[in-house]
Design a protein around this motif. Structure first.
Motif, short mmCIF file in Angstrom:
data_model
loop_
_atom_site.label_atom_id
_atom_site.label_comp_id
_atom_site.label_asym_id
_atom_site.label_seq_id
_atom_site.Cartn_x
_atom_site.Cartn_y
_atom_site.Cartn_z
N UNK A 181 16.19 -29.28 31.98
CA UNK A 181 15.70 -30.65 32.15
C UNK A 181 16.51 -31.43 33.17
N UNK A 182 17.78 -31.08 33.35
CA UNK A 182 18.64 -31.88 34.22
C UNK A 182 19.31 -31.03 35.30
N UNK A 183 19.60 -31.70 36.39
CA UNK A 183 20.33 -31.02 37.46
C UNK A 183 21.75 -30.70 37.03
N UNK A 232 11.46 -30.10 31.14
CA UNK A 232 12.22 -28.95 30.65
C UNK A 232 13.17 -29.34 29.53
N UNK A 233 14.01 -28.40 29.14
CA UNK A 233 15.00 -28.63 28.08
C UNK A 233 16.32 -27.98 28.50
N UNK A 234 17.40 -28.70 28.32
CA UNK A 234 18.70 -28.15 28.72
C UNK A 234 19.16 -27.00 27.83
N UNK A 235 18.50 -26.82 26.71
CA UNK A 235 18.82 -25.66 25.86
C UNK A 235 17.96 -24.45 26.23
N UNK A 285 22.74 -29.68 34.15
CA UNK A 285 22.71 -28.41 33.41
C UNK A 285 22.52 -27.24 34.37
N UNK A 286 21.68 -27.41 35.37
CA UNK A 286 21.47 -26.35 36.36
C UNK A 286 22.76 -26.07 37.14
N UNK A 287 23.49 -27.12 37.51
CA UNK A 287 24.75 -26.95 38.24
C UNK A 287 25.78 -26.23 37.37
N UNK A 288 25.80 -26.55 36.07
CA UNK A 288 26.69 -25.85 35.15
C UNK A 288 26.34 -24.35 35.13
N UNK A 289 25.05 -24.04 35.13
CA UNK A 289 24.62 -22.64 35.15
C UNK A 289 25.02 -21.96 36.45
N UNK A 290 24.96 -22.68 37.55
CA UNK A 290 25.40 -22.14 38.84
C UNK A 290 26.87 -21.73 38.75
#
Length: 146
Positions: A23-25, A10-13, A27-32
């Motif tokens: 791409x990273x956990x 994936x891509x963090x953008x 980045x996903x946690x930031x989105x949470x």
């Protein structure tokens, strides 16, 4: 339910969707954290696609991403997937050692690890624990030095 997707390719953008995962956990946690601050009251699920995720630093899950009664947060492997969270470092650019001075009956592989990286004690090839080349030879009775 809000679903956020992560994939090793994936891509963090990206948008964090099934079709365009992060791409990273991290980045996903930031989105949470962003979604928890929104006015939408629904569960949040982070679905992690199969693969090995190399973490360069600890994954911190603080109160700001822990969810609430109306917005519980779940991190899970995507259905049928195997996820590995690794604190190790991927070593690449291996080549066969062609040094004529080496007299062994097996192939020897080498890579330039560099001098700025920390020493390591464990080496895995895929999921198999490997023995690092060293001198003197391994001594299985010595639990510390090997």
């Amino acid at each position: 339910m809000t679903e956020i997707y992560v994939a090793v390719d994936g891509h963090d953008s990206a948008a964090g969707t099934k079709e365009n995962p992060f791409a990273t956990l991290q980045r996903a946690i930031h989105e949470v954290a962003i979604r928890l601050r929104s006015t939408i009251d629904e569960p949040i699920k982070v679905l992690i696609n199969g693969g090995t995720y190399y973490l360069s630093e600890p994954l911190e899950l603080g109160p700001d991403v822990s969810g609430t009664e109306k917005k519980p947060v779940t991190l899970a492997a995507a259905p049928g997937e195997r996820v590995i969270l690794s604190g190790g470092e991927l070593i690449s650019d291996w080549s066969e050692d062609t040094d004529d001075n080496i007299t062994v009956n097996t192939k020897t592989w080498q890579t330039d690890w560099g001098t700025q990286r920390p020493a390591f004690r464990t080496l895995r090839v895929g999921e198999v624990l490997a023995t690092r080349a060293r001198y003197p030879k391994i001594d299985s009775s010595d639990r510390v030095q090997g």
